[in-house]
Design an enzyme around this catalytic site. Structure first.
Site, PDB file in Angstrom:
ATOM      1  N   ASP A   1      -9.576 -14.386 -17.394  1.00  0.00           N
ATOM      2  CA  ASP A   1     -10.459 -14.800 -16.302  1.00  0.00           C
ATOM      3  C   ASP A   1     -11.601 -15.671 -16.833  1.00  0.00           C
ATOM      4  O   ASP A   1     -12.224 -15.325 -17.843  1.00  0.00           O
ATOM      5  CB  ASP A   1     -11.036 -13.529 -15.645  1.00  0.00           C
ATOM      6  CG  ASP A   1     -11.808 -13.836 -14.382  1.00  0.00           C
ATOM      7  OD1 ASP A   1     -11.221 -14.397 -13.454  1.00  0.00           O
ATOM      8  OD2 ASP A   1     -13.011 -13.512 -14.330  1.00  0.00           O
TER       9      ASP A   1
ATOM     10  N   ASP B   1      -3.811   4.037   2.548  1.00  0.00           N
ATOM     11  CA  ASP B   1      -5.278   3.962   2.738  1.00  0.00           C
ATOM     12  C   ASP B   1      -5.730   2.549   3.113  1.00  0.00           C
ATOM     13  O   ASP B   1      -6.928   2.260   3.140  1.00  0.00           O
ATOM     14  CB  ASP B   1      -6.020   4.462   1.490  1.00  0.00           C
ATOM     15  CG  ASP B   1      -5.801   3.550   0.285  1.00  0.00           C
ATOM     16  OD1 ASP B   1      -4.986   2.599   0.391  1.00  0.00           O
ATOM     17  OD2 ASP B   1      -6.435   3.781  -0.763  1.00  0.00           O
TER      18      ASP B   1
ATOM     19  N   ASP C   1      -1.767  -0.858  -3.950  1.00  0.00           N
ATOM     20  CA  ASP C   1      -1.910   0.016  -5.122  1.00  0.00           C
ATOM     21  C   ASP C   1      -0.661  -0.073  -6.009  1.00  0.00           C
ATOM     22  O   ASP C   1       0.295  -0.803  -5.689  1.00  0.00           O
ATOM     23  CB  ASP C   1      -2.174   1.470  -4.691  1.00  0.00           C
ATOM     24  CG  ASP C   1      -1.194   1.937  -3.611  1.00  0.00           C
ATOM     25  OD1 ASP C   1      -0.024   1.505  -3.670  1.00  0.00           O
ATOM     26  OD2 ASP C   1      -1.594   2.700  -2.715  1.00  0.00           O
TER      27      ASP C   1
ATOM     28  N   GLU D   1      -7.327 -19.051 -17.395  1.00  0.00           N
ATOM     29  CA  GLU D   1      -7.899 -19.683 -16.216  1.00  0.00           C
ATOM     30  C   GLU D   1      -9.093 -20.488 -16.720  1.00  0.00           C
ATOM     31  O   GLU D   1     -10.133 -19.929 -17.049  1.00  0.00           O
ATOM     32  CB  GLU D   1      -8.380 -18.657 -15.192  1.00  0.00           C
ATOM     33  CG  GLU D   1      -8.935 -19.344 -13.945  1.00  0.00           C
ATOM     34  CD  GLU D   1     -10.108 -18.626 -13.269  1.00  0.00           C
ATOM     35  OE1 GLU D   1     -10.297 -18.826 -12.070  1.00  0.00           O
ATOM     36  OE2 GLU D   1     -10.853 -17.884 -13.946  1.00  0.00           O
TER      37      GLU D   1
ATOM     38  N   ASP E   1       0.854  -1.196   0.000  1.00  0.00           N
ATOM     39  CA  ASP E   1       0.000   0.000   0.000  1.00  0.00           C
ATOM     40  C   ASP E   1       0.886   1.242   0.000  1.00  0.00           C
ATOM     41  O   ASP E   1       1.505   1.560   1.015  1.00  0.00           O
ATOM     42  CB  ASP E   1      -0.894  -0.068   1.252  1.00  0.00           C
ATOM     43  CG  ASP E   1      -1.660   1.216   1.512  1.00  0.00           C
ATOM     44  OD1 ASP E   1      -1.760   2.048   0.581  1.00  0.00           O
ATOM     45  OD2 ASP E   1      -2.163   1.374   2.639  1.00  0.00           O
TER      46      ASP E   1
HETATM   47  C1  GLC Z   1     -12.089 -16.017 -11.474  1.00  0.00           C
HETATM   48  C2  GLC Z   1     -11.275 -15.162 -10.525  1.00  0.00           C
HETATM   49  C3  GLC Z   1     -12.072 -14.963  -9.286  1.00  0.00           C
HETATM   50  C4  GLC Z   1     -13.347 -14.238  -9.634  1.00  0.00           C
HETATM   51  C5  GLC Z   1     -14.124 -14.987 -10.708  1.00  0.00           C
HETATM   52  C6  GLC Z   1     -15.178 -14.111 -11.323  1.00  0.00           C
HETATM   53  O1  GLC Z   1     -12.284 -17.291 -11.001  1.00  0.00           O
HETATM   54  O2  GLC Z   1     -10.036 -15.735 -10.292  1.00  0.00           O
HETATM   55  O3  GLC Z   1     -11.367 -14.259  -8.302  1.00  0.00           O
HETATM   56  O4  GLC Z   1     -14.158 -14.110  -8.497  1.00  0.00           O
HETATM   57  O5  GLC Z   1     -13.292 -15.377 -11.767  1.00  0.00           O
HETATM   58  O6  GLC Z   1     -14.612 -13.110 -12.114  1.00  0.00           O
END
Ligand code: GLC
Length: 584
Positions: free
Chosen positions: A222, A40, A44, A289, A36
């Protein structure tokens, strides 16, 4: 505190054959909890910049930064309101550009995080969709459907959201009447996009271009397996005992024709993305992912012309025993070899119970759904850290790349006793306070032995750190940096040795073909990589015999000629000295 001196990595990277990402070690920076800079309580960009020297010194090749875009933070930034700017709490676009430049100066590549399955409900597109009414082009960018039953008062189907509850929310139409429903596979504040709409496809190519042109070296994608839905939107119709329907990210595991996970149509999207990435010199890179049902289905994302890499989560769900570790490594390597892609090994990330805790449980397993932490059995952190060291040597010794999650180099455990009032993961509210969610792996990093947030920043962090992380014998970077026996020193040594071994050609060309399994007993995972490297891991009860070779690194104390349980060792056989000239 550690120095910010540049490491010699760029030269070593240059000496290695093939694209950099095939065997890179990438460090995941969970921005909210890394450092940080402005006091705050929230991490960041300034905080990351102040610690880039630490990452270079640790010896990683790249960083992946979790979403940093403007966001209401309903799901910690995975609810994006503007894909082309920076969340004000994290900094500015100029700060982001400066970070990328600074990282490059240290020889670190920078991967960003793209969230294409859904936007925030505060994204201008969704605001417009609500205002424009049924049938409008703005609504077609999302997945709106009429409800079922009298007056459309029931959701369009039985799909459930990953975070709990139904995956549909009804909207109020511009004329004030109850109207259509929209799909949200995660939180209601994360409406799913409609990837059959060409404007969605064009927009995301443009967003990728925006960040590539600012120096980003690639993207983590993602929920890469979720973009395409069966347009018929059939009921799943399969209820689990809690009354939920396939709520897990791993829902695909049992269904080959799932209506919203891992549908064949996603592949075409990634072919267009790869084409864009290959237009850059050097080409940009992707890591998916994708929670899919088998190594073969994961490899399908990595076919020529598709994505470069994908996280391999199979070690995350593998029980800690030699047979399962050997089987997991073999099946992942073979599946990836079949498409010519390297495996990306993973033990932890911001969604998963930290592996020190997982591996320290008596049965050393995780819940079926890694989004949900598993409270089966007390974790023994001493056992967990011993296994975590062995697991690191295993994944670093295997062919392919490795993703490290911030704090694993400190041996951090899952914080399982966070007070309920500080929990922020939407899972907690959406599950009606039955699932605590993922905050326990997201606690701010301890950098110093004392201070209001142990050096994370000038104020207490957004989640409290356990008292045991502070003090001279605690887990902070400061407490570990000069201790040769610490987890941090172990990570630094392992990463340095791996670089040296690779640069010297001791690990061969990579891929499953470069690896020969050795039979040292059923509790032992052992393999040789030509021309001169052996990794031995004992995941069994008793001490295992050690093969001959010069010891390069061990994950625990070794007895003469013996490998104790839950430890691992790297041995050199024909390869001799780090200073020897590179093998031809
Ligand atoms: C993926 C991310 C996770 C998020 C989800 C929805 O699994 O790693 O953190 O909540 O997607 O975007």
């Amino acid at each position: 505190m550690t120095s910010t001196a540049a490491s010699p990595r760029p030269a070593l990277l240059a000496a290695r054959p093939g694209p950099w990402w095939r065997d890179a070690v990438t460090y995941q920076v969970y921005i909210r909890s890394f450092a940080d800079g402005d006091g705050d309580g929230m991490g960041d960009i300034a905080g990351i910049r102040s610690r880039l020297g630490y990452l270079a010194e640790l010896g990683v090749d790249a960083v992946w930064i979790n979403p940093w875009y403007p966001s209401p933070q309903a799901d910690a930034g995975y609810d994006v309101a503007d894909y082309r700017d920076i969340e004000p709490a994290f900094g500015t676009l100029a700060d982001a550009e400066a970070l990328i430049e600074q990282a490059h100066g240290l020889g670190l590549r920078v991967l960003l995080d793209i969230v294409p399955n859904h936007t925030s409900d505060e994204h201008p597109w969704f605001v417009e969709a609500l205002a424009s009414g049924p049938g409008s082009p703005a609504r077609r960018r999302y997945l709106f459907r009429p409800g079922k039953g009298p007056d459309g008062a029931l959701p369009p189907n039985d799909w459930k959201a990953v975070f709990g509850g139904p995956a549909w929310r009804r909207v109020t139409e511009p004329d004030g009447r109850p109207g259509e429903w929209y799909l949200h596979l995660f939180d209601p504040k994360q409406p799913d996009l409609n990837w059959d709409d060409p404007t969605v496809r064009t927009e995301f190519l443009d967003i990728l271009r925006f960040w590539f042109d600012r120096g980003a070296d690639g993207f983590r994608i993602d929920v890469a397996h979720g973009l395409v839905k069966d347009p018929a939107m059939p009921d799943l119709g399969r209820h689990d005992p809690r009354g939920l329907v396939e709520p897990q990210l791993l829902g695909a595991a049992t269904l080959s024709d799932h209506p919203h996970w891992d549908r064949p149509g996603v592949h075409e999207i990634y072919r267009t993305w790869r084409k864009l990435a290959e237009g850059y010199d050097p080409p940009k890179v992707f890591v998916a992912e994708a929670w899919v049902s088998s190594p073969a289905r994961l490899a399908a994302y990595l076919r020529p012309g598709e994505l470069n890499t994908a996280f391999d989560f199979d070690f995350v769900i593998a029980p800690w025993n030699a047979e399962s570790l050997r089987r997991t490594a073999t099946s992942s390597l073979l599946a990836h070899d079949s498409v010519g892609a390297p495996v990306m090994w993973v033990l932890s990330n911001h969604d998963i119970t930290r592996h020190v805790t997982r591996l320290g449980r008596p049965d050393a397993r995780v819940a079926k759904d890694p989004l949900r932490s598993d409270h089966h059995g007390e974790a023994d952190p001493v056992l967990g850290r011993r296994r975590a060291r062995a697991a690191l040597l295993l994944e670093l010794a295997l062919p392919g790349g490795v993703y490290l999650y911030q704090g694993e180099e400190l041996g951090l455990e899952e914080v399982e006793d966070l007070p309920e009032e500080v929990l922020q993961d939407p899972t907690w509210a959406r599950s009606h306070h039955t699932e605590r969610g993922r905050d326990g792996c997201r606690v701010p990093l301890p950098w110093t032995a004392s201070g209001p947030s142990l050096g994370f920043g000038a104020a207490p962090g957004w989640l409290p750190q356990p008292a045991s992380w502070g003090g001279p014998g605690g887990l902070s970077v400061e407490a570990q940096a000069e201790d040769p026996g610490s987890m941090l020193s172990f990570y630094r040594t392992a990463l340095r040795l791996r670089r040296e071994l690779a640069a010297q050609g001791a690990l061969g060309a990579g891929g499953a073909a470069s690896l020969t399994w050795l039979d040292l007993g059923e509790d032992v995972v052992a393999f040789r990589r030509e021309p001169g490297f052996v990794c031995v891991l004992n995941a069994g009860e008793g001490a295992a015999p050690l093969p001959a070779g010069r010891q390069l690194l061990a994950s625990g104390p070794m007895e003469e000629g013996q490998l104790p349980p839950d430890t691992s060792v790297w041995l050199s056989t024909t390869w001799s000295a780090p200073s020897a000239p590179a093998a031809s």
